[in-house]
Design an enzyme around this catalytic site. Structure first.
Site, PDB file in Angstrom:
ATOM      1  N   LYS A   1       1.893  11.931   5.766  1.00  0.00           N
ATOM      2  CA  LYS A   1       2.455  12.083   7.106  1.00  0.00           C
ATOM      3  C   LYS A   1       3.978  12.030   7.060  1.00  0.00           C
ATOM      4  O   LYS A   1       4.662  12.810   7.736  1.00  0.00           O
ATOM      5  CB  LYS A   1       1.907  10.984   8.025  1.00  0.00           C
ATOM      6  CG  LYS A   1       0.413  11.043   8.243  1.00  0.00           C
ATOM      7  CD  LYS A   1      -0.106   9.742   8.843  1.00  0.00           C
ATOM      8  CE  LYS A   1      -1.610   9.645   8.687  1.00  0.00           C
ATOM      9  NZ  LYS A   1      -2.114   8.292   8.995  1.00  0.00           N
TER      10      LYS A   1
ATOM     11  N   LYS B   1       0.157  -3.521  -2.156  1.00  0.00           N
ATOM     12  CA  LYS B   1       1.060  -2.550  -1.533  1.00  0.00           C
ATOM     13  C   LYS B   1       2.516  -2.997  -1.644  1.00  0.00           C
ATOM     14  O   LYS B   1       3.434  -2.236  -1.353  1.00  0.00           O
ATOM     15  CB  LYS B   1       0.661  -2.313  -0.080  1.00  0.00           C
ATOM     16  CG  LYS B   1      -0.717  -1.641   0.029  1.00  0.00           C
ATOM     17  CD  LYS B   1      -1.141  -1.435   1.471  1.00  0.00           C
ATOM     18  CE  LYS B   1      -2.554  -0.874   1.578  1.00  0.00           C
ATOM     19  NZ  LYS B   1      -2.678   0.525   1.131  1.00  0.00           N
TER      20      LYS B   1
ATOM     21  N   HIS C   1     -12.946   4.537  -2.301  1.00  0.00           N
ATOM     22  CA  HIS C   1     -11.582   4.537  -1.775  1.00  0.00           C
ATOM     23  C   HIS C   1     -10.669   3.498  -2.405  1.00  0.00           C
ATOM     24  O   HIS C   1      -9.499   3.413  -2.012  1.00  0.00           O
ATOM     25  CB  HIS C   1     -11.598   4.313  -0.263  1.00  0.00           C
ATOM     26  CG  HIS C   1     -11.917   5.548   0.524  1.00  0.00           C
ATOM     27  ND1 HIS C   1     -10.972   6.483   0.858  1.00  0.00           N
ATOM     28  CD2 HIS C   1     -13.083   6.013   1.017  1.00  0.00           C
ATOM     29  CE1 HIS C   1     -11.541   7.466   1.543  1.00  0.00           C
ATOM     30  NE2 HIS C   1     -12.822   7.203   1.649  1.00  0.00           N
TER      31      HIS C   1
ATOM     32  N   LYS D   1       1.860   0.150   6.524  1.00  0.00           N
ATOM     33  CA  LYS D   1       0.522   0.209   5.922  1.00  0.00           C
ATOM     34  C   LYS D   1      -0.090  -1.179   6.023  1.00  0.00           C
ATOM     35  O   LYS D   1       0.577  -2.116   6.452  1.00  0.00           O
ATOM     36  CB  LYS D   1       0.569   0.685   4.474  1.00  0.00           C
ATOM     37  CG  LYS D   1       1.629   0.017   3.623  1.00  0.00           C
ATOM     38  CD  LYS D   1       1.703   0.634   2.236  1.00  0.00           C
ATOM     39  CE  LYS D   1       2.409   1.967   2.254  1.00  0.00           C
ATOM     40  NZ  LYS D   1       1.530   3.086   1.957  1.00  0.00           N
ATOM     41  N   ARG D   2      -1.331  -1.299   5.664  1.00  0.00           N
ATOM     42  CA  ARG D   2      -1.988  -2.610   5.694  1.00  0.00           C
ATOM     43  C   ARG D   2      -1.202  -3.608   4.842  1.00  0.00           C
ATOM     44  O   ARG D   2      -0.692  -3.265   3.773  1.00  0.00           O
ATOM     45  CB  ARG D   2      -3.422  -2.455   5.165  1.00  0.00           C
ATOM     46  CG  ARG D   2      -4.267  -3.697   5.186  1.00  0.00           C
ATOM     47  CD  ARG D   2      -5.738  -3.325   5.037  1.00  0.00           C
ATOM     48  NE  ARG D   2      -5.962  -2.384   3.952  1.00  0.00           N
ATOM     49  CZ  ARG D   2      -6.230  -2.745   2.694  1.00  0.00           C
ATOM     50  NH1 ARG D   2      -6.319  -4.025   2.375  1.00  0.00           N
ATOM     51  NH2 ARG D   2      -6.435  -1.840   1.772  1.00  0.00           N
TER      52      ARG D   2
ATOM     53  N   THR E   1      -2.348   7.885   2.762  1.00  0.00           N
ATOM     54  CA  THR E   1      -2.203   9.033   3.661  1.00  0.00           C
ATOM     55  C   THR E   1      -0.911   8.939   4.453  1.00  0.00           C
ATOM     56  O   THR E   1      -0.400   9.957   4.921  1.00  0.00           O
ATOM     57  CB  THR E   1      -3.388   9.145   4.645  1.00  0.00           C
ATOM     58  OG1 THR E   1      -3.587   7.898   5.313  1.00  0.00           O
ATOM     59  CG2 THR E   1      -4.666   9.539   3.924  1.00  0.00           C
TER      60      THR E   1
END
Length: 802
Positions: free
Chosen positions: A653, A547, A353, A541-542, A649
């Site tokens: 969404k 990111k 992942h 998100k985390r 993901t």
């Protein structure tokens, strides 16, 4: 079996009376919640029994999905929706003067996951049942979950997440299937007439007690089961107690039971690393024992284990399942090494992942050997045989063998173990899978290209559309027919309404109502009302440097400076919404949260800009909050450095709810781009190849900082102070290191941000883009992902469950 409204009502009343000791006229909503859930559980468990009886009679292959986390969210609404029983329960409860919607609020989010990995696993349990495959998930019953996030003066504080009160009603204890898990001790080996004996002494034990949750698929006969292991002390040491060593007795029990206390304990110290290792072995040892028991009870031999079972390792955390199954086959069943290895290799498959080094786990050999001595011996033998084969059969050079080895001088590399042994290795987006082949596991790929593949991630689309966005779902049903939920690919039919003004106007009205609902939610929970005419620009998100939430923050600082210098400029109001938890030991990530909150406070105090810019930080972001946020979102921030995000993901969404992706060509953004077309997504920044080329050339953030006045002005605010707060660690990291090339993509990001603002002012064009995103989102449904796993990796028969 179909249940009538009267039967449901009778079952609820029975639970109230016999279990809770009350009557409908006296029961509170909280008691009605606790009486309703067991009724839903009974329906699910009955379906599961019928389905599994049919599957066993047909000799169906079983899927076992091992993951350290399953981010389920709330189960009552999801279960009733998937069972197509919402109206029946509404009516039954309505006759008792109770509103079903009120009961939903008494259920906490199950504290079993952290982010995308856990949410994906939950989606796959849903999809496995929806697609009609017999499946079980395995994880740990974390007592406190990841943590409850509280923001105090802008800083993240971690509080225990007490989710079990209210959540435990979903759990069915199965103590008869408890498993003993052993740690430490010494191993002695001997041979007796060619039979290898292994004796294990001086170990400490923990009991793994299973608790089950049933997860329904949508409108199907199948139900998945998630088995969660709780750590229990094996007993009370009376000998030590009688000697007066009370603290030792209590400490021994507490140390064992700490295994299932908290997901991902802080591991920036040795004790934390040891606890994480204990957690991973606890999960895998209990799960493999359970799988073997179930198989033996049915077939009486392990020879056909791979033909009847597929065990899937979701990321590197459960990799210890490989040597644990080897241990059982070798030590308890007497298989030869070669036969055992063949069974293990044919049974296990592995999904990677991430390319982040910290997630490609390595364990210190000394720590590992002391906690898991027999597993260490087996891994040593695996490594020796792997290296011998690489040298002798493939004639590789020592440098290449060293890269592929499971053991180094000091560490055990779990990703190498998974890739070396498993019969299948896949990434989770087309780009990510190519990076695995070309870079991360390139040496393995050159030798065994046939085992490498791709399965792009998917989401539980019905949850995020039908349950979370009823306005949009109703419009889809009206335009496409009620059965569209059985086949999310049918959303493509929306494309023919691209030029239908009435449909586009209704889309805009639905989005506006969803934005108002989010604003109302924030007001109810102590926040400020939002400007629903502003762009809702969202990054949830985390919290992690790759990111690039700090890139977003610099963009906002730049916009703030622009508005201060140009107070009369034509500017489309924008509400920036963030939600993220930082790992407890990740200080720079916590500083980024502090930065965003400090910027929020600065803007709120500034009357000259606060009607044009606003920042909202969603405290304790979780699935239930996401279900309110996603339908209201308009810009989806997916801004990781190209080549770092495996898939994502949240991007799927957002897309499903009609948000426009503002992102890099990273992860599944690439596939979203392919689906919606270049005119319905806003892309910026370097490609993966350009990132690699710039690194090889020599990347200097300081040089860009010196030449770019707009960037420098924003970055200097970190040093000079925002509301009296300096952020020197972030400043120094960016100016002198910038490992995720924030500066290199800054100008491109600003231009892309301006483009979204310009597009937003053309309401018709924006709604056409939104419609196209929803229409093309069906391919990112988890149903599709599971069908690909079933066909290409697990080799399952076609289901017949609907």
């Amino acid at each position: 079996m179909a249940y009538t409204v009267q039967q449901i009502k009778t079952m609820i009343i029975k639970e109230l009376q016999e279990t809770l000791g009350t009557t409908p006229d006296k029961a509170s909503d909280a008691q009605f919640y606790k009486a309703t859930v067991p009724v839903v559980k009974e329906i699910l468990e009955e379906k599961r029994r019928h389905f599994m009886s049919q599957s066993r009679s047909q000799g169906k292959k079983q899927v076992y999905y091992l993951c350290m986390e399953f981010l389920l969210g709330r189960s009552l609404k999801n279960s009733l929706s998937n069972l197509c029983m919402v109206e029946s329960f509404q009516q039954a409860l309505g006759e008792l003067d109770v509103k079903l919607d009120n009961l939903y609020e008494y259920e906490p989010d199950a504290g079993l996951g952290n982010g995308g990995l856990g949410r994906l696993a939950a989606c796959y349990m849903d999809a496995l049942a929806t697609d009609g495959y017999p499946a079980m998930g395995y994880s740990i019953l974390y007592e406190y979950g990841i943590f409850k996030q509280q923001i105090i003066d802008g800083w993240q504080n971690e509080l225990p997440d007490y989710w079990l009160p209210g959540g435990e009603v979903w759990l069915t204890p199965m103590p008869e299937h408890a498993v003993e898990v052993r740690f430490g001790g010494q191993v002695s080996e001997s041979w007796d007439h060619n039979y290898h004996n292994v004796e294990y002494k001086g170990y400490s034990s923990v009991m793994a007690v299973p608790y089950d949750i049933c997860i329904s698929g949508y409108n199907t006969k199948a139900v998945s089961r998630l088995r969660l292991w709780k750590a229990k002390s094996t007993g009370f040491n009376m000998e030590l107690f009688n000697k007066g060593e009370y603290s030792s007795v209590l400490g021994e029990g507490m140390m064992g039971e700490a295994i299932s206390k908290v997901l991902y304990p802080n591991d920036n110290h040795r004790e934390g690393k040891a606890l994480r290792l204990r957690q991973q072995y606890f999960l895998t040892a209990a799960s493999i024992a359970d799988i073997v028991r179930r198989h033996i009870e049915t077939y009486g031999t392990l020879d056909n284990l791979p033909e009847k079972n597929a065990i899937h390792l979701n990321d590197t955390h459960p990799t210890l399942a490989i040597p644990e199954l080897m241990r059982i086959l070798l030590d308890e069943c007497g298989y030869s090494w070669e036969h055992a290895y063949h069974i293990v290799s044919a049974t296990f498959a592995y999904t990677n992942h991430t390319v982040m080094p910290e997630a490609l786990e390595v364990w210190n050999i000394d720590l590992f050997r002391s906690l898991l001595p027999r597993i260490y011996q087996i891994i040593c033998e695996m490594n020796a045989r792997l290296c011998a084969e690489l040298y002798d059969a493939h004639h590789l050079q020592s440098e290449q063998v060293a890269r592929m080895a499971i053991l180094t001088d000091r560490d055990i590399r779990m990703a190498n173990l998974a890739v070396a042994v498993c019969h299948s290795v896949n990434g989770v987006s087309k780009l990510h899978s190519e990076i695995l082949k070309d870079e991360v596991f390139h040496d393995f790929y050159t030798l065994t290209p046939q085992k490498f593949g791709n399965v792009t991630n998917g989401i539980a689309s019905r949850r995020w559309l039908h349950q979370s966005n009823p306005g949009l779902s109703s419009l889809c049903a009206e335009l496409l027919g009620e059965n569209y939920l059985n086949d999310m690919d049918s959303l493509r039919g929306l494309q023919k309404y691209r030029d239908d003004s009435s449909v586009l106007e209704r889309l805009a009205a639905i989005k506006r109502q969803n934005k108002q609902s989010l604003s109302d939610y924030l007001v109810r929970h102590g926040g400020a009302a939002l400007n629903v005419d502003s762009i809702f620009d969202v990054q949830v998100k985390r919290m992690h440097e790759y990111k690039r939430q700090h890139l977003n923050a610099l963009r906002i600082l730049s916009l703030y400076q622009y508005l201060k210098a140009n107070p009369n400029a034509d500017f489309t109001p924008r509400t920036f919404i963030f939600g993220a938890k930082a790992a407890p030991g990740y200080f720079l990530a916590k500083q980024i949260i502090k930065l965003i909150c400090t910027m929020r406070d600065m803007i709120e105090r500034d009357e000259s800009v606060r009607d044009k810019l606003r920042i909202v930080y969603l405290e304790d972001y979780r699935v239930t909050l996401s279900e309110i946020l996603m339908p209201a979102s308009e810009v989806s921030e997916q801004i990781s450095l190209a080549g770092t995000e495996a898939s994502g993901t949240s991007n799927m969404k957002f897309m499903l709810s009609g948000a426009i992706t503002l992102g890099t060509m990273d992860g599944a953004n690439v596939e979203i781009y392919d689906e919606v077309g270049k005119d319905n997504i806003v892309i910026f920044g370097m490609t993966t190849a350009e990132v690699s080329a710039l690194r090889q050339k020599g990347y200097s953030a300081h040089e860009i900082y010196g030449k770019n006045a707009t960037l420098r002005a924003a970055v200097d605010m970190l040093k000079n102070g925002i509301n009296g707060e300096q952020f020197m660690d972030i400043y120094n990291s960016l100016v002198f290191k910038d490992p995720y090339m924030v500066f290199a993509d800054f100008d491109s990001y600003l231009e892309a941000s301006k483009k979204t603002a310009s597009l937003y002012t053309d309401t018709r064009r924006w709604q056409q883009m939104s419609l196209q995103n929803t229409a093309c989102s069906g391919i990112f449904c988890a149903d599709r992902s599971i069908r690909e796993y079933a066909r290409n990796i697990w080799k399952l028969d076609e289901p017949s469950a609907r």
